[in-house]
Write a protein that holds these residues in place. Structure first.
Motif, PDB file in Angstrom:
ATOM      1  N   ASP A   6       0.858  -1.202   0.000  1.00 11.68           N
ATOM      2  CA  ASP A   6       0.000   0.000   0.000  1.00 11.68           C
ATOM      3  C   ASP A   6       0.889   1.246   0.000  1.00 11.68           C
ATOM      4  N   ASP A  46      -7.667   8.328   7.270  1.00  8.89           N
ATOM      5  CA  ASP A  46      -8.340   7.020   7.322  1.00  8.89           C
ATOM      6  C   ASP A  46      -7.757   6.231   8.486  1.00  8.89           C
ATOM      7  N   CYS A  51      -1.248   9.994   7.102  1.00  8.83           N
ATOM      8  CA  CYS A  51      -0.828   9.789   5.714  1.00  8.83           C
ATOM      9  C   CYS A  51      -0.031  10.999   5.236  1.00  8.83           C
ATOM     10  N   THR A 123      -2.126   1.533  12.924  1.00  8.95           N
ATOM     11  CA  THR A 123      -3.546   1.770  12.624  1.00  8.95           C
ATOM     12  C   THR A 123      -4.188   2.343  13.879  1.00  8.95           C
ATOM     13  N   THR A 137     -12.501   9.994   2.564  1.00  8.42           N
ATOM     14  CA  THR A 137     -12.611   8.625   3.069  1.00  8.42           C
ATOM     15  C   THR A 137     -11.260   7.940   3.124  1.00  8.42           C
ATOM     16  N   GLU A 138     -10.329   8.401   2.319  1.00 15.51           N
ATOM     17  CA  GLU A 138      -9.095   7.629   2.183  1.00 15.51           C
ATOM     18  C   GLU A 138      -7.984   8.441   1.524  1.00 15.51           C
ATOM     19  N   LYS A 183      -2.368   3.816  -7.301  1.00 16.66           N
ATOM     20  CA  LYS A 183      -1.977   4.368  -5.994  1.00 16.66           C
ATOM     21  C   LYS A 183      -0.688   5.147  -6.166  1.00 16.66           C
TER      22      LYS A 183
END
Ligand SMILES: CC(C)c1ccc(C(=O)O)c(O)c1O
Ligand code: FE2
Length: 302
Positions: A6, A46, A51, A123, A137-138, A183
Motif C-alpha cells: 500500500d 483514514d 498519511c 492503525t 474517506t481515504e 496508488k
C-alpha cells in the motif's frame, strides 16, 4: 521483485508548520493527530495513524512512503535494493517512532525522489475526526515527478510490483499495486518532486461542495472540477501552503479482473485526455512540490 502492499504517507518539510496544519485540517479536512512530538505534525485521513506528516523546517517533500508486508519483507527489500546498486538508509528506532511504523528504510529512486519503505504502520482504532466535513474517506494516491515516464515505469514495475493501468502518452503513467486503478502515478517533470497527493471523497457532491468551500476561502484551484478518463474519477486539484498540491477525487475505478486489464494509451494532445469535461488542464502539472533541498544533492543512482 519487492512487493508493495500500500501507500503509507508523504513526509514534507513546512516552513510554517502551524499554517500547513491549519490548512490541512480547516480547508482540506484532515485530522490533526497530536503526537506530542515537537516540530512534527501528523495528519490523518483514514485508519492509518497518518498519511501526511509535516516537519518544521525548509519546505519541500522529504519522502513518499509505501508499506511492505512485515519485517522479513523489509529486510529482503533492503538486500534487493542494495543488490541493484541503491544505497539504502535504515532508520533508527526514533525515525520509526516519528513515522509511527515498526521499521523504515529509505533510498533515492533513479530520478532523485526520496522513497521510504515501511512495515508495521500504526492503525488507529478510533474513528477519524475530520478537521472539516470535506467527505474524505481515504488517502488515495501519490504522484511523483520524473523526467522520463517510461523509465520511471520500468523502474517501478521491475523493482516493485507496480503495474501500469493507463498511460497518458509520455506525460504520465498511472500504476496500481492493488485493485485500485492507481496508488502511484508518475508525471513528466524536469526535476524530481511531488506532483500531488490525492484524497478520495465519499460522494460526487463532496467534490462540488469542496470546490465552493475552497473558492470562498480564496484557495487557488489548479484544475477541475473535471473527470479523468483513466480512473473515471471526478477530480479537483488545489494548491496548499508549502507548495503542496492536493487532489480530491470521487469514483476511482477498481481493476478487479487483473488478467483481463490492458493498459490504455491516451494522447495528451487530444482534448479530453486529461479532463473529459474539457476544462483547462495546465496548472497542477507544471509546479510540483520540489524536494527538500537537503535531499537533492546525493543523487544516488544504480
Ligand atoms: C494528470 C494526472 C497525472 C492524473 C491523471 C489521471 C488521474 C486519474 O485517472 O485519476 C489522476 O489522478 C491524475 O492525477
Ligand atoms: Fe491524481
Amino acid at each position: 521483485m519487492i512487493e508493495l502492499t500500500d501507500i503509507a504517507y508523504v513526509r514534507s518539510g513546512a516552513a510554517d508548520l502551524e499554517g500547513a496544519v491549519r490548512f490541512a485540517t480547516d480547508v482540506v479536512g484532515l485530522q490533526h493527530v497530536d503526537g506530542g512530538e515537537p516540530g512534527v505534525a501528523h495528519l490523518r485521513a483514514d485508519g492509518r495513524h497518518h498519511c501526511l506528516a509535516f516537519v518544521e523546517g525548509v519546505s519541500g517533500v522529504i519522502a513518499s512512503a509505501f508499506t511492505v508486508a512485515d519485517p522479513g519483507a523489509l529486510a529482503l527489500a533492503e538486500t534487493e535494493l542494495e543488490t541493484r546498486g541503491f544505497r539504502v538508509w535504515r532508520g533508527s528506532a526514533d525515525d520509526a517512532r516519528s513515522r509511527r511504523v515498526g521499521e523504515v528504510i529509505g533510498f533515492d529512486d533513479p530520478f532523485g525522489n526520496r522513497i521510504e519503505l515501511v512495515c508495521g504502520q500504526q492503525t488507529l482504532a478510533s474513528p477519524v475526526v475530520p478537521g472539516r466535513g470535506s467527505g474524505i474517506t481515504e488517502f488515495g494516491h501519490l504522484c511523483l515527478d520524473a523526467p522520463d515516464v517510461a523509465d520511471a515505469h520500468r523502474f517501478w514495475s521491475t523493482t516493485f510490483n507496480a503495474r501500469a493501468s493507463d498511460w497518458i502518452g509520455d506525460a504520465a503513467c498511472l500504476m496500481r499495486i492493488d485493485e485500485v486503478h492507481h496508488k502511484l502515478a508518475v508525471f513528466r517533470g524536469d526535476e524530481p518532486g511531488l506532483c500531488h497527493v490525492n484524497f478520495q471523497v465519499a460522494e460526487l457532491d463532496d467534490v462540488f461542495r469542496n470546490w465552493h468551500h475552497l473558492q470562498e476561502r480564496g484557495v487557488e484551484i489548479e484544475m477541475g472540477p473535471g473527470r479523468h478518463p483513466q480512473s473515471g474519477a471526478v477530480f479537483l486539484y488545489f494548491l496548499g501552503p508549502e507548495g503542496l498540491t492536493y487532489e480530491y477525487s470521487y469514483g476511482v475505478r477498481r481493476i478487479t479482473d487483473e488478467a483481463a486489464w490492458r493498459p490504455r494509451y491516451f494522447d495528451p494532445a487530444e482534448p479530453g485526455s486529461i479532463d473529459m469535461w474539457l476544462g483547462p488542464t495546465q496548472k497542477p502539472l507544471t509546479q510540483p512540490q520540489a524536494p527538500h533541498p537537503q535531499l537533492v544533492p546525493e543523487g544516488i543512482r544504480p
